[in-house]
Scaffold this motif. Structure first.
Motif, PDB file in Angstrom:
ATOM      1  N   ALA A  15       1.034  -1.317   0.413  1.00  0.00           N
ATOM      2  CA  ALA A  15      -0.236  -0.162  -0.523  1.00  0.00           C
ATOM      3  C   ALA A  15       0.831   1.354  -0.484  1.00  0.00           C
ATOM      4  CB  ALA A  15      -1.076   0.131   1.025  1.00  0.00           C
ATOM      5  N   LEU A  16       1.663   1.405   0.944  1.00  0.00           N
ATOM      6  CA  LEU A  16       2.818   2.684   0.521  1.00  0.00           C
ATOM      7  C   LEU A  16       3.582   2.614  -0.137  1.00  0.00           C
ATOM      8  CD1 LEU A  16       3.730   2.823   4.345  1.00  0.00           C
ATOM      9  CD2 LEU A  16       2.160   3.644   3.409  1.00  0.00           C
ATOM     10  N   ALA A  17       4.204   1.593  -1.378  1.00  0.00           N
ATOM     11  CA  ALA A  17       4.926   2.057  -2.897  1.00  0.00           C
ATOM     12  C   ALA A  17       3.991   2.186  -3.752  1.00  0.00           C
ATOM     13  CB  ALA A  17       5.389   0.159  -2.641  1.00  0.00           C
ATOM     14  N   ARG A  50       1.059  10.021   4.752  1.00  0.00           N
ATOM     15  CA  ARG A  50       2.294  11.220   5.521  1.00  0.00           C
ATOM     16  C   ARG A  50       1.524  11.903   6.176  1.00  0.00           C
ATOM     17  NH1 ARG A  50       7.965  11.959   3.468  1.00  0.00           N
ATOM     18  NH2 ARG A  50       8.336  12.877   5.430  1.00  0.00           N
ATOM     19  N   ALA A  51       1.031  12.521   5.624  1.00  0.00           N
ATOM     20  CA  ALA A  51       0.282  13.734   5.899  1.00  0.00           C
ATOM     21  C   ALA A  51      -0.919  13.479   7.029  1.00  0.00           C
ATOM     22  CB  ALA A  51      -1.242  14.335   4.925  1.00  0.00           C
ATOM     23  N   VAL A  57      -0.201  10.906   9.371  1.00  0.00           N
ATOM     24  CA  VAL A  57       0.570  10.774  10.313  1.00  0.00           C
ATOM     25  C   VAL A  57       0.910  12.502  10.671  1.00  0.00           C
ATOM     26  CG1 VAL A  57       3.250  10.625  11.089  1.00  0.00           C
ATOM     27  CG2 VAL A  57       1.702   8.788   9.817  1.00  0.00           C
ATOM     28  N   VAL A  58       1.194  12.996   9.627  1.00  0.00           N
ATOM     29  CA  VAL A  58       1.615  14.799  10.759  1.00  0.00           C
ATOM     30  C   VAL A  58      -0.054  15.590  11.160  1.00  0.00           C
ATOM     31  CG1 VAL A  58       2.418  16.512   9.628  1.00  0.00           C
ATOM     32  CG2 VAL A  58       3.827  15.132   8.515  1.00  0.00           C
ATOM     33  N   ALA A  59      -0.759  15.077  10.551  1.00  0.00           N
ATOM     34  CA  ALA A  59      -2.063  15.530  11.149  1.00  0.00           C
ATOM     35  C   ALA A  59      -2.387  14.733  12.418  1.00  0.00           C
ATOM     36  CB  ALA A  59      -3.495  15.373  10.572  1.00  0.00           C
ATOM     37  N   GLY A  60      -2.113  14.017  13.074  1.00  0.00           N
ATOM     38  CA  GLY A  60      -2.235  13.522  14.296  1.00  0.00           C
ATOM     39  C   GLY A  60      -3.843  12.904  14.912  1.00  0.00           C
ATOM     40  N   PRO A  61      -3.885  12.687  16.126  1.00  0.00           N
ATOM     41  CA  PRO A  61      -5.381  12.391  16.552  1.00  0.00           C
ATOM     42  C   PRO A  61      -6.322  12.660  15.489  1.00  0.00           C
ATOM     43  CG  PRO A  61      -3.638  12.662  18.048  1.00  0.00           C
ATOM     44  CD  PRO A  61      -3.023  13.239  17.243  1.00  0.00           C
ATOM     45  N   ASP A  62      -6.443  13.961  15.226  1.00  0.00           N
ATOM     46  CA  ASP A  62      -7.503  15.136  14.727  1.00  0.00           C
ATOM     47  C   ASP A  62      -7.522  14.631  13.599  1.00  0.00           C
ATOM     48  OD1 ASP A  62      -7.296  16.782  16.967  1.00  0.00           O
ATOM     49  OD2 ASP A  62      -5.907  18.673  16.231  1.00  0.00           O
ATOM     50  N   GLY A  63      -6.411  14.215  12.665  1.00  0.00           N
ATOM     51  CA  GLY A  63      -7.108  13.477  11.625  1.00  0.00           C
ATOM     52  C   GLY A  63      -7.515  14.896  10.400  1.00  0.00           C
ATOM     53  N   MET A  64      -7.680  13.767   9.322  1.00  0.00           N
ATOM     54  CA  MET A  64      -8.687  14.452   8.234  1.00  0.00           C
ATOM     55  C   MET A  64      -9.008  14.405   7.088  1.00  0.00           C
ATOM     56  SD  MET A  64      -4.551  15.761   6.156  1.00  0.00           S
ATOM     57  CE  MET A  64      -4.493  17.489   5.421  1.00  0.00           C
ATOM     58  N   THR A  65     -10.245  14.956   7.022  1.00  0.00           N
ATOM     59  CA  THR A  65     -10.819  15.050   6.252  1.00  0.00           C
ATOM     60  C   THR A  65     -10.474  15.001   4.415  1.00  0.00           C
ATOM     61  OG1 THR A  65     -11.685  17.140   5.452  1.00  0.00           O
ATOM     62  CG2 THR A  65     -12.709  16.352   6.761  1.00  0.00           C
ATOM     63  N   PRO A  66     -11.028  14.147   3.988  1.00  0.00           N
ATOM     64  CA  PRO A  66     -11.027  13.556   2.278  1.00  0.00           C
ATOM     65  C   PRO A  66     -10.704  15.488   1.674  1.00  0.00           C
ATOM     66  CG  PRO A  66     -12.640  12.037   2.611  1.00  0.00           C
ATOM     67  CD  PRO A  66     -12.248  13.092   3.997  1.00  0.00           C
ATOM     68  N   GLY A  67     -11.894  15.902   1.461  1.00  0.00           N
ATOM     69  CA  GLY A  67     -11.564  16.945   0.788  1.00  0.00           C
ATOM     70  C   GLY A  67     -10.648  17.567   1.253  1.00  0.00           C
ATOM     71  N   ALA A  91      -4.790   8.618  10.692  1.00  0.00           N
ATOM     72  CA  ALA A  91      -3.053   7.066  11.163  1.00  0.00           C
ATOM     73  C   ALA A  91      -3.609   5.942  11.721  1.00  0.00           C
ATOM     74  CB  ALA A  91      -2.178   7.405  10.782  1.00  0.00           C
ATOM     75  N   ASP A  92      -3.269   4.962  11.875  1.00  0.00           N
ATOM     76  CA  ASP A  92      -3.086   3.681  12.892  1.00  0.00           C
ATOM     77  C   ASP A  92      -1.860   3.759  12.921  1.00  0.00           C
ATOM     78  OD1 ASP A  92      -4.087   1.913  14.373  1.00  0.00           O
ATOM     79  OD2 ASP A  92      -5.082   0.675  12.969  1.00  0.00           O
TER      80      ASP A  92
END
Length: 108
Positions: free
Chosen positions: A12-14, A23-24, A26-36, A75-76
């Motif tokens: 998956a990472l390849a 990576r985005a 992971v940087v976002a942390g526990p808040d995560g991000m929406t697809p948008g 990210a898990d």
């Protein structure tokens, strides 16, 4: 971690977009991000992003959760740390490594 899960995660990472998405997140942390927000930040079309999010989710590297009408991807970290642990399990055959090893993420 089982070898099949390692292979699924590394596969998956390849891929460039999936690696950037992971990576985005992971940087976002526990808040995560929406697809948008991810699509905007990475300049990826929604349909393309949807495909790559599905692949990362299937590999267990990200987790989608619903927040009202929105999906939030995170990210898990447990899966990421398990993958890193598997890859470094027998590092340097028990002796001191020549290069310092980056610390495992303790965010979550």
């Amino acid at each position: 971690m089982e070898e099949q899960n390692v292979i699924r995660s590394l596969s998956a990472l390849a891929q460039e977009i999936r690696l950037r998405v992971f990576r985005a997140l992971v940087v976002a942390g526990p808040d995560g991000m929406t697809p948008g927000a991810l699509g905007e930040a990475l300049d990826v079309a929604p349909t393309t992003l949807s495909f790559h999010l599905k692949e990362l989710s299937h590999a267990g590297l990200i987790v989608p959760t619903r927040d009202g009408r929105h999906l939030i991807y995170r990210a898990d970290y447990a899966q990421m740390n398990a993958l890193l642990g598997y890859l470094t399990e027998n590092c340097c055959r028990g002796t001191s490594c020549a290069e310092p090893v980056a610390p495992v993420c303790k965010t979550c």
